[in-house]
Motif scaffolding. Structure first.
Motif, PDB file in Angstrom:
ATOM      1  N   GLY A  44       0.791  -1.228   0.000  1.00  0.00           N
ATOM      2  CA  GLY A  44       0.000   0.000   0.000  1.00  0.00           C
ATOM      3  C   GLY A  44       0.820   1.274   0.000  1.00  0.00           C
ATOM      4  N   LEU A  45       2.130   1.178  -0.103  1.00  0.00           N
ATOM      5  CA  LEU A  45       2.981   2.359  -0.118  1.00  0.00           C
ATOM      6  C   LEU A  45       3.256   2.786  -1.547  1.00  0.00           C
ATOM      7  N   THR A  46       3.572   4.078  -1.710  1.00  0.00           N
ATOM      8  CA  THR A  46       3.823   4.649  -3.027  1.00  0.00           C
ATOM      9  C   THR A  46       5.261   5.143  -3.105  1.00  0.00           C
ATOM     10  N   LEU A  47       5.914   4.881  -4.232  1.00  0.00           N
ATOM     11  CA  LEU A  47       7.260   5.385  -4.479  1.00  0.00           C
ATOM     12  C   LEU A  47       7.148   6.831  -4.935  1.00  0.00           C
ATOM     13  N   LEU A  48       7.856   7.726  -4.259  1.00  0.00           N
ATOM     14  CA  LEU A  48       7.842   9.145  -4.616  1.00  0.00           C
ATOM     15  C   LEU A  48       9.268   9.634  -4.796  1.00  0.00           C
ATOM     16  N   LYS A  49       9.499  10.335  -5.903  1.00  0.00           N
ATOM     17  CA  LYS A  49      10.793  10.960  -6.173  1.00  0.00           C
ATOM     18  C   LYS A  49      10.543  12.453  -6.312  1.00  0.00           C
ATOM     19  N   GLY A  50      11.282  13.241  -5.553  1.00  0.00           N
ATOM     20  CA  GLY A  50      11.073  14.680  -5.629  1.00  0.00           C
ATOM     21  C   GLY A  50      12.047  15.423  -4.742  1.00  0.00           C
ATOM     22  N   ASP A  51      11.775  16.709  -4.565  1.00  0.00           N
ATOM     23  CA  ASP A  51      12.628  17.580  -3.775  1.00  0.00           C
ATOM     24  C   ASP A  51      12.018  17.763  -2.394  1.00  0.00           C
ATOM     25  N   ASP A  74       9.445  10.352  13.072  1.00  0.00           N
ATOM     26  CA  ASP A  74      10.856   9.982  13.246  1.00  0.00           C
ATOM     27  C   ASP A  74      11.542   9.756  11.897  1.00  0.00           C
ATOM     28  N   LYS A  75      10.831   9.135  10.941  1.00  0.00           N
ATOM     29  CA  LYS A  75      11.411   8.898   9.603  1.00  0.00           C
ATOM     30  C   LYS A  75      11.671  10.222   8.890  1.00  0.00           C
ATOM     31  N   MET A  76      10.785  11.201   9.072  1.00  0.00           N
ATOM     32  CA  MET A  76      10.986  12.507   8.448  1.00  0.00           C
ATOM     33  C   MET A  76      12.222  13.176   9.040  1.00  0.00           C
ATOM     34  N   HIS A  77      12.402  13.078  10.364  1.00  0.00           N
ATOM     35  CA  HIS A  77      13.600  13.644  10.997  1.00  0.00           C
ATOM     36  C   HIS A  77      14.861  12.918  10.536  1.00  0.00           C
ATOM     37  N   GLU A  78      14.764  11.609  10.331  1.00  0.00           N
ATOM     38  CA  GLU A  78      15.889  10.840   9.805  1.00  0.00           C
ATOM     39  C   GLU A  78      16.256  11.317   8.405  1.00  0.00           C
ATOM     40  N   LEU A  79      15.250  11.539   7.562  1.00  0.00           N
ATOM     41  CA  LEU A  79      15.495  12.047   6.209  1.00  0.00           C
ATOM     42  C   LEU A  79      16.109  13.439   6.269  1.00  0.00           C
ATOM     43  N   ASN A  80      15.630  14.267   7.175  1.00  0.00           N
ATOM     44  CA  ASN A  80      16.176  15.618   7.305  1.00  0.00           C
ATOM     45  C   ASN A  80      17.656  15.577   7.680  1.00  0.00           C
ATOM     46  N   LYS A  81      18.052  14.651   8.534  1.00  0.00           N
ATOM     47  CA  LYS A  81      19.469  14.517   8.892  1.00  0.00           C
ATOM     48  C   LYS A  81      20.304  14.079   7.689  1.00  0.00           C
ATOM     49  N   ASP A  92      17.067  25.082   1.195  1.00  0.00           N
ATOM     50  CA  ASP A  92      17.398  24.316  -0.012  1.00  0.00           C
ATOM     51  C   ASP A  92      16.537  23.055  -0.093  1.00  0.00           C
ATOM     52  N   MET A  93      16.077  22.751  -1.298  1.00  0.00           N
ATOM     53  CA  MET A  93      15.316  21.529  -1.547  1.00  0.00           C
ATOM     54  C   MET A  93      16.275  20.491  -2.119  1.00  0.00           C
ATOM     55  N   ILE A  94      16.271  19.304  -1.516  1.00  0.00           N
ATOM     56  CA  ILE A  94      17.215  18.247  -1.888  1.00  0.00           C
ATOM     57  C   ILE A  94      16.455  17.092  -2.526  1.00  0.00           C
ATOM     58  N   PRO A  95      16.928  16.571  -3.674  1.00  0.00           N
ATOM     59  CA  PRO A  95      16.252  15.440  -4.332  1.00  0.00           C
ATOM     60  C   PRO A  95      16.347  14.165  -3.478  1.00  0.00           C
ATOM     61  N   VAL A  96      15.192  13.524  -3.290  1.00  0.00           N
ATOM     62  CA  VAL A  96      15.122  12.296  -2.500  1.00  0.00           C
ATOM     63  C   VAL A  96      14.219  11.292  -3.198  1.00  0.00           C
ATOM     64  N   GLU A  97      14.305  10.062  -2.749  1.00  0.00           N
ATOM     65  CA  GLU A  97      13.442   8.982  -3.216  1.00  0.00           C
ATOM     66  C   GLU A  97      12.968   8.243  -1.969  1.00  0.00           C
ATOM     67  N   GLU A 120       9.723   4.667   4.323  1.00  0.00           N
ATOM     68  CA  GLU A 120      11.021   4.099   3.941  1.00  0.00           C
ATOM     69  C   GLU A 120      11.804   5.134   3.147  1.00  0.00           C
ATOM     70  N   ILE A 121      13.059   5.314   3.482  1.00  0.00           N
ATOM     71  CA  ILE A 121      13.945   6.226   2.757  1.00  0.00           C
ATOM     72  C   ILE A 121      14.812   5.382   1.831  1.00  0.00           C
ATOM     73  N   LEU A 122      14.705   5.630   0.529  1.00  0.00           N
ATOM     74  CA  LEU A 122      15.458   4.836  -0.439  1.00  0.00           C
ATOM     75  C   LEU A 122      16.772   5.504  -0.845  1.00  0.00           C
ATOM     76  N   ASN A 123      16.718   6.788  -1.217  1.00  0.00           N
ATOM     77  CA  ASN A 123      17.914   7.492  -1.690  1.00  0.00           C
ATOM     78  C   ASN A 123      17.833   8.967  -1.356  1.00  0.00           C
ATOM     79  N   VAL A 124      18.997   9.553  -1.173  1.00  0.00           N
ATOM     80  CA  VAL A 124      19.151  11.003  -1.086  1.00  0.00           C
ATOM     81  C   VAL A 124      20.205  11.358  -2.119  1.00  0.00           C
TER      82      VAL A 124
END
Length: 139
Positions: A44-51, A74-81, A92-97, A120-124
């Motif tokens: 039920g999760l969606t893959l999103l690629k963006g800034d 917590d996952k959002m804070h992990e992505l922010n780090k 600044d907007m950073i490309p993530v997946e 889930e954080i796939l890529n930064v």
């Protein structure tokens, strides 16, 4: 001459219809739910690629088609780090997946129509140099 024209029109119409029937049969073979689907396709999760940007208590993910408000978890804070080393300024907007759960339910804090909870954080990715669209006001 008229007979030749009439025969060619009928033949053309017949061949066109035959191709349509063939393409409809192919569509019937497409299965969206079944044992062939992987666990990631069925969760039920969606893959999103963006800034992505998190600034002043608000997080946003901008894809090529939509802008999503991001739930602060917590996952959002992990992505922010993970994006901090790529930022030159805090906005600044950073490309993530990422993979996340998209919702449009009402929220008191996030006023965007579409919202996403990061699961889930796939890529930064390092931002591309040519995408430097920063406008600075003042001196």
């Amino acid at each position: 001459m008229k007979n030749l024209f009439f025969v060619s029109v009928v033949l053309f119409a017949f061949l066109s219809c035959k191709n349509e029937a063939r393409s409809k049969e192919v569509d019937k073979d497409v299965v969206t739910d079944g044992p062939e689907r992987t666990a990631k396709q069925s969760d039920g999760l969606t893959l999103l690629k963006g800034d992505f940007v998190y600034f002043d208590g608000a997080a946003v993910l901008q894809t090529h088609a939509n802008i999503y408000g991001v739930f602060v978890t917590d996952k959002m804070h992990e992505l922010n780090k993970l994006v901090q080393p790529y930022k030159k300024v805090p906005t600044d907007m950073i490309p993530v997946e990422i993979r996340g759960k998209i919702t449009d339910k009402e929220d008191d804090v996030i006023l965007w129509e579409q919202k996403v909870e990061i699961k889930e954080i796939l890529n930064v990715f390092e931002p591309k140099k040519e995408n430097n669209d920063v406008i600075e006001l003042g001196s």
